[in-house]
Design a protein around this motif. Structure first.
Motif, PDB file in Angstrom:
ATOM      1  N   LEU A  40       0.829  -1.204   0.000  1.00 35.18           N
ATOM      2  CA  LEU A  40       0.000   0.000   0.000  1.00 35.18           C
ATOM      3  C   LEU A  40       0.866   1.258   0.000  1.00 35.18           C
ATOM      4  O   LEU A  40       0.561   2.231  -0.703  1.00 35.18           O
ATOM      5  CB  LEU A  40      -0.936  -0.001   1.206  1.00 35.18           C
ATOM      6  N   ARG A  41       1.944   1.244   0.769  1.00 38.52           N
ATOM      7  CA  ARG A  41       2.820   2.418   0.812  1.00 38.52           C
ATOM      8  C   ARG A  41       3.522   2.634  -0.529  1.00 38.52           C
ATOM      9  O   ARG A  41       3.611   3.768  -1.025  1.00 38.52           O
ATOM     10  CB  ARG A  41       3.852   2.257   1.938  1.00 38.52           C
ATOM     11  N   VAL A  42       4.000   1.561  -1.129  1.00 37.36           N
ATOM     12  CA  VAL A  42       4.685   1.693  -2.421  1.00 37.36           C
ATOM     13  C   VAL A  42       3.688   2.099  -3.508  1.00 37.36           C
ATOM     14  O   VAL A  42       4.000   2.938  -4.367  1.00 37.36           O
ATOM     15  CB  VAL A  42       5.392   0.379  -2.799  1.00 37.36           C
ATOM     16  N   ALA A  43       2.487   1.551  -3.459  1.00 35.82           N
ATOM     17  CA  ALA A  43       1.460   1.898  -4.445  1.00 35.82           C
ATOM     18  C   ALA A  43       1.121   3.386  -4.378  1.00 35.82           C
ATOM     19  O   ALA A  43       0.905   4.038  -5.407  1.00 35.82           O
ATOM     20  CB  ALA A  43       0.211   1.060  -4.224  1.00 35.82           C
ATOM     21  N   ALA A  44       1.070   3.932  -3.165  1.00 37.26           N
ATOM     22  CA  ALA A  44       0.752   5.354  -3.013  1.00 37.26           C
ATOM     23  C   ALA A  44       1.813   6.237  -3.659  1.00 37.26           C
ATOM     24  O   ALA A  44       1.504   7.319  -4.175  1.00 37.26           O
ATOM     25  CB  ALA A  44       0.614   5.696  -1.531  1.00 37.26           C
ATOM     26  N   ASP A  45       3.059   5.779  -3.662  1.00 38.80           N
ATOM     27  CA  ASP A  45       4.153   6.573  -4.234  1.00 38.80           C
ATOM     28  C   ASP A  45       4.361   6.309  -5.719  1.00 38.80           C
ATOM     29  O   ASP A  45       5.124   7.031  -6.371  1.00 38.80           O
ATOM     30  CB  ASP A  45       5.462   6.265  -3.486  1.00 38.80           C
ATOM     31  N   HIS A  46       3.706   5.272  -6.246  1.00 35.39           N
ATOM     32  CA  HIS A  46       3.865   4.921  -7.667  1.00 35.39           C
ATOM     33  C   HIS A  46       2.482   4.675  -8.279  1.00 35.39           C
ATOM     34  O   HIS A  46       2.127   3.539  -8.596  1.00 35.39           O
ATOM     35  CB  HIS A  46       4.752   3.679  -7.814  1.00 35.39           C
ATOM     36  N   PRO A  47       1.701   5.734  -8.481  1.00 43.41           N
ATOM     37  CA  PRO A  47       0.315   5.561  -8.946  1.00 43.41           C
ATOM     38  C   PRO A  47       0.189   4.960 -10.336  1.00 43.41           C
ATOM     39  O   PRO A  47      -0.883   4.459 -10.687  1.00 43.41           O
ATOM     40  CB  PRO A  47      -0.239   6.985  -8.907  1.00 43.41           C
ATOM     41  N   GLY A  58      -4.323 -12.261  -0.637  1.00 43.69           N
ATOM     42  CA  GLY A  58      -4.878 -12.410   0.703  1.00 43.69           C
ATOM     43  C   GLY A  58      -5.208 -11.128   1.424  1.00 43.69           C
ATOM     44  O   GLY A  58      -5.616 -11.156   2.586  1.00 43.69           O
ATOM     45  N   GLY A  59      -5.044 -10.004   0.760  1.00 40.41           N
ATOM     46  CA  GLY A  59      -5.248  -8.729   1.434  1.00 40.41           C
ATOM     47  C   GLY A  59      -6.706  -8.378   1.658  1.00 40.41           C
ATOM     48  O   GLY A  59      -7.603  -8.910   1.016  1.00 40.41           O
ATOM     49  N   TYR A  60      -6.935  -7.444   2.567  1.00 39.56           N
ATOM     50  CA  TYR A  60      -8.284  -6.983   2.893  1.00 39.56           C
ATOM     51  C   TYR A  60      -8.421  -5.471   2.763  1.00 39.56           C
ATOM     52  O   TYR A  60      -9.466  -4.908   3.071  1.00 39.56           O
ATOM     53  CB  TYR A  60      -8.652  -7.416   4.316  1.00 39.56           C
ATOM     54  N   LYS A  61      -7.369  -4.800   2.266  1.00 40.66           N
ATOM     55  CA  LYS A  61      -7.416  -3.361   2.001  1.00 40.66           C
ATOM     56  C   LYS A  61      -6.940  -3.120   0.570  1.00 40.66           C
ATOM     57  O   LYS A  61      -5.984  -3.762   0.119  1.00 40.66           O
ATOM     58  CB  LYS A  61      -6.518  -2.591   2.987  1.00 40.66           C
ATOM     59  N   ARG A  62      -7.611  -2.210  -0.130  1.00 43.92           N
ATOM     60  CA  ARG A  62      -7.262  -1.928  -1.516  1.00 43.92           C
ATOM     61  C   ARG A  62      -6.988  -0.449  -1.706  1.00 43.92           C
ATOM     62  O   ARG A  62      -7.257   0.371  -0.835  1.00 43.92           O
ATOM     63  CB  ARG A  62      -8.396  -2.363  -2.456  1.00 43.92           C
TER      64      ARG A  62
END
Length: 373
Positions: A118-125, A133-137
Motif C-alpha cells: 500500500l505504501r509503495v502503491a501510493a508513491d507509484h500511482p 490475501g489482502g483486505y485493504k485496496r
C-alpha cells in the motif's frame, strides 16, 4: 538493341516486370523498403515471494502460475522473480526497486506484504499492484485469494473417513483469518464424517521453518494424531507423516514426491488463470482495482491427487460432497455453527463472506486457541 528495347517498352501487353528485367542495372530505380514496424516493449511484471521457490508449496504454486503466464504471452511480457523476501521493510524495499526498474505490474504473494504494498502503491500511482490475501485496496492495488476453506472442508471429511483415532493434527503458520478459516473448515468436515473427531493445532509463528514444522508435526503425532495437515511452506510435515506412518492431507502442492504412502489427497491452488487475466487487463488498458475470492467452482482450488487405493465408497462420498459445494447446494460454513465454548455463532444458512473473511474464533472440535483471543 536500344531501338528494339524502346519498341518493346511501347507494347501495352508487355508486363512491367519484364521491361525492368531488360533494363541495364544502372537505369533501374528501386522502391524504398517499407519502414520497420517497431515492436512494443514488453510489459514488465514482478513477482515477490516470501520463501524460496523450491519444488512444492505456497511459493512454488505461484511460480507455476508465473511460468504459465510467461509461456502464454511470450514476448509481450517480461517477468521478474524475487524470492525469500521477508515481510515488512524488506518487502517494501523490493517492491520499490521493482517499480523503479520499470515494472508496471507487481504481484505481492504473501499476507504480510499488504501494508508495504500500500505504501509503495501510493508513491507509484502508475504501477498496478496485486496482493494475495489482502483486505485493504487502493486505486492501483487489487487483492486476490482462493477459498482454500472449501478444499479444507473436503480434506477434513476425507480425514474423518480415514482416521482410526479420530484425532488430526494441524501445523499452522500465523493466526490470520485465512488460516483460522482452514482449521475450522477442516474440523467441520472431519466432524461431518465423525462427530467425535478433534483437530489439534500447533502454531509456528512463521510461514517457513522446516525444523520447526517437523517438530510441531512430531508433537501432534505423539499426541495421538494419525492424520496431519498444515499451513506452512516446506515439505517437512509430509516428510514426517511418511516417516511416522500416519496419513497426510497435503496443502498447496501435491506432495506425493515426499509422502508417497502417507498422502490421502492434496489441497492445491492454481493461480495461472488469474495471473493471465490480470496481466492481459493491463496490456489492454482495462485493469481495475478489484477484490477476487475464487474457489472450487473457479478452478482456483482443488482437492487433487486423491489416493486411488482408498475404498470406492469413500472416494465417491467425497466426490458427491465436492459436487454439492461447487453447485452451491452447501457451503463449509452452513449454520448452526458453535464455537469451542458451545455458543452459537451462526444460527442457520451460509455464513456471510464478511464473517468468514474476519474469522478469529475456533469451532467445536478444535483443540487449541487463537493467539490474542
Amino acid at each position: 538493341m536500344f531501338k528494339n528495347l524502346a519498341r518493346a517498352l511501347r507494347r501495352p501487353a508487355l508486363p512491367r516486370i519484364v521491361a525492368q528485367l531488360l533494363l541495364p542495372a544502372s537505369l533501374l530505380v528501386l522502391a524504398p523498403a517499407p519502414p520497420a514496424v517497431a515492436q512494443p516493449a514488453p510489459l514488465k511484471v514482478g513477482f515477490v515471494y516470501v520463501t524460496p521457490i523450491g519444488s512444492a508449496g505456497w511459493t512454488y504454486q505461484h511460480e507455476l502460475g508465473r511460468q504459465a503466464l510467461q509461456r502464454t504471452l511470450g514476448p509481450k511480457v517480461q517477468t521478474t522473480v524475487v524470492e525469500s523476501v521477508a515481510e515488512g521493510a524488506d518487502a517494501e524495499r523490493v517492491m520499490r526497486d521493482l517499480a523503479a526498474q520499470g515494472h508496471q505490474l507487481v504481484f505481492a504473494t504473501s499476507f504480510g506484504y499488504l501494508d508495504p504494498a500500500l505504501r509503495v502503491a501510493a508513491d507509484h500511482p502508475a504501477v498496478r499492484f496485486e496482493h494475495a490475501g489482502g483486505y485493504k485496496r487502493a486505486a492501483n492495488l487489487a487483492t486476490y485469494n482462493a477459498r482454500f476453506y472449501e478444499g479444507r472442508w473436503l480434506a477434513g471429511y476425507l480425514a474423518g473417513r480415514s482416521s482410526r483415532t479420530g484425532v488430526a493434527g494441524f501445523v499452522a503458520g500465523f493466526p490470520v483469518p485465512e488460516v483460522v478459516q482452514g482449521i475450522n473448515a477442516f474440523t467441520l468436515g472431519m466432524r461431518a464424517a465423525n462427530p467425535q473427531a478433534t483437530v489439534r493445532v500447533v502454531w509456528l509463528n512463521t510461514w517457513f521453518d522446516p525444523p520447526k514444522e517437523r517438530e510441531a508435526a512430531l508433537s501432534l503425532v505423539n499426541a495421538g494424531a494419525d492424520v496431519l495437515t498444515n499451513h506452512s511452506g516446506s515439505p517437512a510435515v509430509p516428510q514426517l507423516a511418511e516417516e511416522k506412518g500416519v496419513r497426510l492431507v497435503a496443502y498447496q502442492s501435491d506432495m506425493r514426491a515426499f509422502a508417497p504412502k502417507a498422502q490421502l489427497a492434496a489441497i492445491t491452488a492454481d493461480w495461472s488463470g488469474y495471473y493471465l487475466r490480470r496481466t492481459q487487463a493491463v496490456l489492454q488498458g482495462q485493469w481495475q482495482s478489484t477484490a477476487t475470492w475464487g474457489g472450487l467452482r473457479d478452478g482456483m482450488v482443488a482437492l487433487s491427487a486423491v489416493d486411488p487405493a482408498l475404498p470406492a465408497l469413500v472416494r465417491s462420498a467425497v466426490a458427491e460432497r465436492q459436487q454439492a459445494l461447487v453447485a452451491g447446494r452447501s457451503t463449509p460454513f452452513d449454520g448452526p455453527l458453535k464455537d469451542q465454548a458451545g455458543r452459537v455463532r451462526h444460527a442457520s444458512g451460509p455464513l456471510p463472506d464478511e464473517a468468514i473473511a474476519s474469522m478469529d474464533w475456533f469451532v467445536e472440535g478444535v483443540v487449541g486457541s487463537v493467539p490474542g483471543r
